[in-house]
Design an enzyme around this catalytic site. Structure first.
Site, short mmCIF file in Angstrom:
data_model
loop_
_atom_site.label_atom_id
_atom_site.label_comp_id
_atom_site.label_asym_id
_atom_site.label_seq_id
_atom_site.Cartn_x
_atom_site.Cartn_y
_atom_site.Cartn_z
N ASP A 78 0.79 -1.25 -0.03
CA ASP A 78 0.03 0.17 -0.04
C ASP A 78 0.97 1.29 0.10
O ASP A 78 1.75 1.60 0.78
CB ASP A 78 -0.79 -0.04 1.44
N ASP B 64 -6.07 7.22 -4.89
CA ASP B 64 -6.57 8.56 -4.48
C ASP B 64 -7.36 8.67 -3.09
O ASP B 64 -7.08 9.52 -2.28
CB ASP B 64 -7.49 9.27 -5.74
N VAL C 102 -9.33 2.21 -12.35
CA VAL C 102 -10.52 2.58 -13.08
C VAL C 102 -10.10 3.14 -14.57
O VAL C 102 -11.13 3.35 -15.10
CB VAL C 102 -11.32 3.31 -12.11
N SER D 160 -3.12 4.95 -13.76
CA SER D 160 -3.97 4.64 -14.90
C SER D 160 -4.36 3.29 -15.02
O SER D 160 -5.25 2.85 -15.84
CB SER D 160 -3.58 5.14 -16.16
N1 AR6 Z 1 -1.47 1.43 -2.94
C1 AR6 Z 1 -0.76 1.34 -4.06
N2 AR6 Z 1 -1.54 0.80 -5.16
C2 AR6 Z 1 -3.05 0.84 -5.08
C3 AR6 Z 1 -3.60 1.33 -3.93
C4 AR6 Z 1 -2.86 1.71 -2.88
N3 AR6 Z 1 -3.39 2.06 -1.70
N4 AR6 Z 1 -4.74 1.32 -4.31
C5 AR6 Z 1 -4.80 0.79 -5.44
N5 AR6 Z 1 -3.89 0.77 -6.16
P1 AR6 Z 1 -6.87 3.71 -9.64
P2 AR6 Z 1 -6.53 5.14 -11.96
C6 AR6 Z 1 -3.57 0.41 -7.42
O1 AR6 Z 1 -7.96 3.37 -9.71
O2 AR6 Z 1 -6.50 4.13 -12.78
C7 AR6 Z 1 -9.66 7.45 -8.47
O3 AR6 Z 1 -11.04 7.28 -8.29
C8 AR6 Z 1 -4.69 -0.37 -8.34
O4 AR6 Z 1 -4.62 -1.70 -8.18
O5 AR6 Z 1 -6.36 4.28 -7.91
O6 AR6 Z 1 -5.24 6.23 -12.28
C9 AR6 Z 1 -9.21 8.83 -9.24
O7 AR6 Z 1 -10.01 9.86 -8.36
C10 AR6 Z 1 -3.94 0.20 -9.63
O8 AR6 Z 1 -3.37 -0.79 -10.16
O9 AR6 Z 1 -6.12 4.97 -10.63
C11 AR6 Z 1 -9.53 8.67 -10.47
O10 AR6 Z 1 -10.87 9.15 -10.89
C12 AR6 Z 1 -3.26 1.51 -9.48
O11 AR6 Z 1 -3.32 1.56 -7.97
C13 AR6 Z 1 -9.14 7.48 -10.86
O12 AR6 Z 1 -9.37 6.53 -9.88
C14 AR6 Z 1 -4.18 2.77 -10.11
O13 AR6 Z 1 -5.60 2.45 -9.94
C15 AR6 Z 1 -7.99 6.98 -11.54
O14 AR6 Z 1 -7.67 5.90 -12.02
#
Ligand code: AR6
Length: 178
Positions: free
Chosen positions: A15, A39, A130, A127
């Site tokens: 994390d 985020d 989501v 990226s």
């Molecule tokens: N630590 C490390 N990696 C993580 C964590 C964490 N705590 N949580 C998730 N991941 P995402 P995006 C990974 O969706 O695709 C948000 O709502 C996860 O498994 O966080 O850039 C923002 O507000 C994935 O591989 O970011 C935007 O609206 C990676 O982090 C949107 O999502 C990125 O997943 C951005 O989407």
């Protein structure tokens, strides 16, 4: 990878809010409105002052464009001084300059860190949640951008890639030959 570069890059699984470093990078949205994934975790760790600061920034700039980055304090987040917010591209199949925009997220975030002479910066896999960017292609782009930047700059001294998912973590370790 050459030895000097190798000593400046680490790949971790876990994390991102538990990593101690000068700055963590947030995979934000253009409104800096908080959200899920990284985020959400970063906003929870930093507390409400981060949300207020983001509102102030958006008042000033309107929106944070894809591929751009801004820095804020990390407020209540432990072990971290700064948060660099960047907006990754939404994956639309690969023909919409997604790679260039994703590389820009890494380069702009690193440029901010270099300007502040930060020693260490941790990145999530921007990226790949989501925003749906395939994790292998995302790491290839990220790794190339980070290596290119580090070769030309002394700061940050260290970049940490943090992966939540095992498949992405294993791929990155193999790809970076670490
Ligand atoms: N630590 C490390 N990696 C993580 C964590 C964490 N705590 N949580 C998730 N991941 P995402 P995006 C990974 O969706 O695709 C948000 O709502 C996860 O498994 O966080 O850039 C923002 O507000 C994935 O591989 O970011 C935007 O609206 C990676 O982090 C949107 O999502 C990125 O997943 C951005 O989407």
């Amino acid at each position: 990878m050459d030895f000097n570069l190798c000593s400046r890059i680490s790949i971790l699984k876990g994390d991102i809010v538990n990593v101690s470093c000068d700055a963590v990078v947030n995979a934000a949205n253009p409104a800096l409105a908080g959200g899920g994934g990284v985020d959400g975790a970063i906003h929870r760790a930093a507390g409400p002052a981060l949300y207020e600061k983001c509102r102030e920034i958006i008042k000033e700039i309107g929106r944070l464009e894809t591929g751009e980055a801004v820095i804020t304090p990390a407020y209540e987040m432990k072990g971290v001084s700064w948060i660099i917010h960047t907006v990754g591209p939404v994956w639309r199949g690969g023909n919409y300059r997604e790679r260039e925009k994703l590389a820009s997220c890494y380069e702009k975030s690193l440029a901010i860190a270099a300007e502040k002479k930060l020693k260490s910066v941790a990145f999530p896999a921007i990226s790949t949640g989501v925003y749906f960017y395939p994790y292998k292609e995302a790491f290839d782009a990220a790794f190339e951008a980070v290596c290119g930047f580090l070769k030309k700059n002394d700061f940050p001294q260290k970049v940490i890639f943090v992966f939540y998912e095992n498949s992405a973590f294993e791929y990155a370790k193999k790809r970076a030959a670490l």
